[in-house]
Every structure is written in structure tokens, then in C-alpha cells.
Design a protein around this motif. Structure first.
Motif, short mmCIF file in Angstrom:
data_model
loop_
_atom_site.label_atom_id
_atom_site.label_comp_id
_atom_site.label_asym_id
_atom_site.label_seq_id
_atom_site.Cartn_x
_atom_site.Cartn_y
_atom_site.Cartn_z
N ASN A 29 0.91 -1.69 -0.03
CA ASN A 29 -0.40 -0.40 0.04
C ASN A 29 0.70 1.03 -0.31
OD1 ASN A 29 -2.26 -1.25 0.17
ND2 ASN A 29 -3.04 -1.59 1.83
N ILE A 30 2.18 0.77 0.93
CA ILE A 30 2.89 2.44 1.08
C ILE A 30 3.41 2.63 -0.87
CG2 ILE A 30 5.01 3.81 1.42
CD1 ILE A 30 4.13 1.93 4.54
N CYS A 31 4.20 1.16 -1.06
CA CYS A 31 4.67 1.38 -2.72
C CYS A 31 3.59 2.08 -3.78
CB CYS A 31 5.05 -0.11 -2.72
SG CYS A 31 7.02 -0.44 -1.51
N LYS A 32 2.33 1.10 -3.40
CA LYS A 32 1.58 1.78 -4.89
C LYS A 32 1.58 3.19 -4.63
CE LYS A 32 -0.52 -2.41 -5.01
NZ LYS A 32 -2.29 -2.96 -4.79
N LEU A 33 0.93 3.98 -3.21
CA LEU A 33 0.65 5.31 -3.18
C LEU A 33 1.71 6.27 -4.16
CD1 LEU A 33 -1.24 8.03 -2.43
CD2 LEU A 33 -0.43 7.52 -0.58
N LEU A 34 3.03 5.63 -3.24
CA LEU A 34 4.79 6.70 -3.42
C LEU A 34 4.69 6.17 -5.30
CD1 LEU A 34 6.87 7.77 -2.67
CD2 LEU A 34 8.51 5.34 -2.30
N ALA A 35 4.67 5.35 -5.59
CA ALA A 35 4.90 4.76 -6.94
C ALA A 35 3.62 6.40 -7.95
CB ALA A 35 4.51 3.52 -7.12
N GLN A 36 2.61 5.69 -7.11
CA GLN A 36 2.16 6.81 -8.15
C GLN A 36 2.10 8.49 -8.04
OE1 GLN A 36 -2.81 6.00 -7.57
NE2 GLN A 36 -2.25 9.01 -6.60
N GLU A 37 2.03 8.96 -6.66
CA GLU A 37 2.37 10.48 -6.17
C GLU A 37 4.38 10.78 -6.96
OE1 GLU A 37 0.25 12.28 -5.08
OE2 GLU A 37 -0.92 10.66 -5.02
N ALA A 38 4.76 9.73 -6.81
CA ALA A 38 5.73 10.27 -7.73
C ALA A 38 6.26 9.87 -8.97
CB ALA A 38 7.21 9.61 -6.96
N GLU A 39 5.86 9.24 -9.49
CA GLU A 39 5.30 9.18 -11.26
C GLU A 39 6.96 8.65 -11.44
OE1 GLU A 39 5.04 13.23 -11.88
OE2 GLU A 39 3.27 11.96 -13.27
N ALA A 40 7.33 7.19 -10.67
CA ALA A 40 8.20 6.52 -10.65
C ALA A 40 7.62 5.07 -10.61
CB ALA A 40 9.38 6.72 -9.58
N VAL A 41 8.70 4.06 -11.40
CA VAL A 41 8.65 2.92 -11.15
C VAL A 41 9.35 2.29 -9.53
CG1 VAL A 41 9.24 0.49 -11.53
CG2 VAL A 41 8.86 1.68 -13.23
N VAL A 42 8.26 1.63 -8.66
CA VAL A 42 8.71 1.41 -7.35
C VAL A 42 8.76 0.55 -7.13
CG1 VAL A 42 8.53 1.53 -5.05
CG2 VAL A 42 7.55 3.30 -6.01
N ILE A 43 10.58 -0.32 -6.52
CA ILE A 43 10.48 -1.65 -6.59
C ILE A 43 11.27 -2.06 -5.15
CG2 ILE A 43 12.84 -4.04 -7.37
CD1 ILE A 43 12.51 -2.23 -9.80
N ALA A 44 10.79 -3.13 -4.56
CA ALA A 44 10.43 -3.14 -3.10
C ALA A 44 11.26 -4.90 -3.25
CB ALA A 44 9.13 -3.19 -2.40
N PRO A 45 12.22 -4.55 -2.47
CA PRO A 45 12.86 -6.22 -2.03
C PRO A 45 12.63 -6.58 -1.19
CG PRO A 45 14.76 -4.28 -1.47
CD PRO A 45 13.73 -3.67 -1.97
N GLU A 46 12.49 -7.97 -0.80
CA GLU A 46 11.78 -8.83 0.32
C GLU A 46 12.89 -9.27 0.52
OE1 GLU A 46 9.05 -11.81 -0.27
OE2 GLU A 46 7.62 -9.89 -1.18
#
Length: 357
Positions: A130-147
Motif C-alpha cells: 500500500n505504501i509502495c503503490k501510493l509512492l509510485a503514483q505520487e512520485a510518477e516512478a517505478v517503485v521496486i521493493a526487495p523482500e
């Protein structure tokens, strides 16, 4: 986002105060509709009073580890407008790591690597997504999150090595990921902020450049350096004293627990990869956003880190959320401050990227 959340969010934008701590300018976001009244935000207070099992917040014993890992944060919402998520596998020398990719399209975009929090031992995929989706939308960027690998099964330095390898994966597969390898940034929540700073430190000899770093209530000092100067008198306890004191002390105690499962050698607390506050060379850091919470035990070390960046002439934007406790970003969609923090990071990120183009 419902109408009430929109009103609260608008109030956060409008009611802002400025203060100084030495050379550091702190932007304070007041509690919506309770500006200047002090104490906990009513939503935080309600959560702390009515939480079903307070022990779930911070397990202080190894026996509770699996129980806390099995929980899912229910107080989080997807506020994005249909941001797509994919999962890929990164094949490393002796293990495989999953990465989550948000907002990949045919159009090449800047990329943000997001490092989740959770005390180095916990991964809540719902919160991270949920954090990454909003960040990707607002930053207009691809967000990549490693596990990345978790303690205590994988103590220091396994997790930070995974985070570095996730950056290498992005850099080497930029075309496939539809990202610009010259526009790489890092964002981290809590211990994820610690990892972001560690990855930047490890990147000094690498081919890529990191353009921006965003930190959400980060852990920047595992040593006794900041603890020795910590004093509860630095917090306004005029209201909600018992709840605030309990929150601060519990967080402080939890750091000792985290330290015990993350580090096999306690002398490592002095290393810059473990305690970025102690890193001597800070001039190479890129523009940075520091988000802190008024009633977070980590707030004071966050302020000290920002002050050091100011001395090193690193552009830093420091924002404090009044009435909030640690990890408030986890309550996205419930605490309006959580969404506002993502908006503020995205805003500073855009400003920074415009200057580097």
C-alpha cells in the motif's frame, strides 16, 4: 479516500509551523483541527488504548517472533488509483530473493527502491504494497521493493547485502524494467531507512549514482551515542503523559531486542552500516527528506542526523508530525499523516529530480 480523510489531509497542508534547532529548520505538521493543543493525535490515542493485543506491536522476546510475523496490519488501505504490482525473482549466488515491482509500464520512468521496516525481522506485505503503490503514483516512478532476508535467521549483514543486490538488479536490468538507470532513488521506513543509508554507503565504488533518499522515522543509531543524550524531558508530556511515556519506553526496550537478534557481534553497533549517524563522511549524500514523529523514541536521533547533514551542506528537508508515534506510516488510510508523509516525500523527490535533469 473518504471525505473526512480529505478534509484532514487538507488541514495538514494548511496548518504548518516552522521552528529551528540550531541551524536545522523543522517543518511541523500540526494535528488536524487540534492545532497547538498538544498530546497525541486522537486517532493514535484511540489505537493505543483500544488495541486488542499491545504485545503485537513490538515483541520483546524471541518466543513471540512467529506470532508477530503471522499477523497482518488491518489498519492500512490502498489509496492508489489502480497501480499495478508484479513479482520477480532475483537469483543470487546462494539464494533467491523476491522483488515487488510497482507501476512498470512501457514508458521509461525514474525508479525508487523502497526498503520496508519491521525491526529487521518482520515483513508485512500488505503494508509494504500500500505504501509502495501510493509512492509510485505520487512520485510518477517505478517503485521496486526487495523482500530482503530477515533476522535472526539472517543477521547483519545478510539483509543489507540483499538490499544492495536489489539495486544492482535494477541497474543491470533497467531496460527490462522500463526504468532510467541514471535516476535511481531510495526510500526507507524505520529500519528500512537504516538500510537505505547503508546501501548508499556501500555504493561508493559502484557504477550508479543515487539521486535522492527519503527516510520515514528511520533508525540511524544503534549505539549508545544518541541514547546517552536522550531524555524524556525532550518530549511534551503535558497531555496523555502515561500513554506517551509507555510508548517511548516500549520503543526504547524494543531496540535492545532488535539489536540482540540483528547483531551477532555487539561491537558492530559502531559501524556506519549499522549506525549511519556515526558515519564520518556525509557530504556525498544526495538531497534527503527526513520524516519524524513527535512521540517517537527515534525522533531525537533523526534530528541529530539532519543537523549533521546541514553541517555537511547536504540539502535536507526535515518534517515532524505532531501527535504521532513511531511507524505511523503503517496506518495508511487511517492516519491522514501517513498519506501526507508520502505526498511530502514525493514532492521533495520531484523537486530534486527536476534539478538533476
Amino acid at each position: 479516500m473518504n471525505e473526512e480523510q480529505k478534509q484532514l489531509g487538507q488541514r495538514l497542508k494548511e496548518k504548518v509551523t516552522l521552528s529551528n534547532k540550531g541551524r536545522l529548520e523543522i517543518i511541523s505538521k500540526e494535528i488536524p483541527f487540534f492545532e497547538g493543543k498538544g498530546g497525541l493525535d486522537p486517532r493514535v490515542k484511540e489505537f493505543l488504548i483500544n488495541e486488542e493485543n499491545p504485545n503485537f506491536r513490538r515483541p520483546l522476546e524471541i518466543d513471540g517472533l512467529e506470532e508477530i510475523r503471522s499477523r497482518t496490519e488491518e489498519h492500512t488501505k490502498d489509496l492508489s488509483k489502480g497501480i499495478r504490482m508484479e513479482t520477480e525473482k532475483v537469483y543470487l549466488t546462494d539464494h533467491t530473493m523476491k522483488v515487488r515491482i510497482y507501476n512498470r509500464t512501457k514508458e521509461k520512468k525514474p525508479v525508487i527502491i523502497f526498503f520496508h521496516g519491521g525491526g529487521f525481522f518482520e515483513l508485512d506485505l500488505k503494508v509494504m504494497s500500500n505504501i509502495c503503490k501510493l509512492l509510485a503514483q505520487e512520485a510518477e516512478a517505478v517503485v521496486i521493493a526487495p523482500e530482503y532476508r530477515l533476522a535472526p535467521e539472517h543477521p547483519y549483514q545478510d539483509g543489507i547485502d540483499d538490499c544492495l543486490e536489489s539495486l544492482r538488479y535494477v541497474y543491470e536490468n533497467a531496460e527490462e524494467l522500463s526504468v532510467d538507470a541514471k535516476q535511481i532513488s531510495l526510500v526507507g521506513d524505520s529500519v528500512g531507512g537504516n538500510l537505505a543509508l547503508g546501501v548508499h554507503h556501500l555504493s561508493k565504488e559502484e557504477a550508479w549514482d543515487i539521486q535522492y533518499i527519503g527516510l520515514l522515522c528511520p533508525l540511524v543509531d544503534f549505539s549508545e551515542v544518541s541514547k546517552s543524550s536522550w531524555n524524556i524531558e525532550h518530549y511534551n508530556l503535558a497531555k496523555d503523559q502515561e500513554l506517551i511515556r509507555q510508548e517511548l519506553i516500549t520503543t526504547r526496550e524494543s531496540l535492545s531486542f532488535i539489536q540482540s537478534i540483528y547483531l551477532t557481534n555487539l561491537e558492530d553497533v559502531m559501524l556506519p552500516l549499522v549506525s549511519p549517524l556515526l558515519r564520518q563522511e556525509k557530504r556525498s549524500l544526495p538531497p534527503l527528506t527526513m520524516i519524524t514523529a513527535e512521540f517517537d523514541f527515534l525522533r531525537l536521533q533523526g534530528e541529530e542526523f539532519s543537523a549533521q547533514l546541514m553541517e555537511a551542506e547536504v540539502p535536507v528537508r526535515h518534517i515532524e508530525y505532531k501527535g504521532m508515534a513511531h511507524a505511523f506510516i503503517r496506518k495508511l488510510g487511517y492516519y491522514p499523516q501517513a498519506a501526507d508523509a508520502v505526498y511530502e516525500i514525493s514532492k521533495h523527490y520531484h523537486q530534486t529530480m527536476r534539478k538533476t535533469r
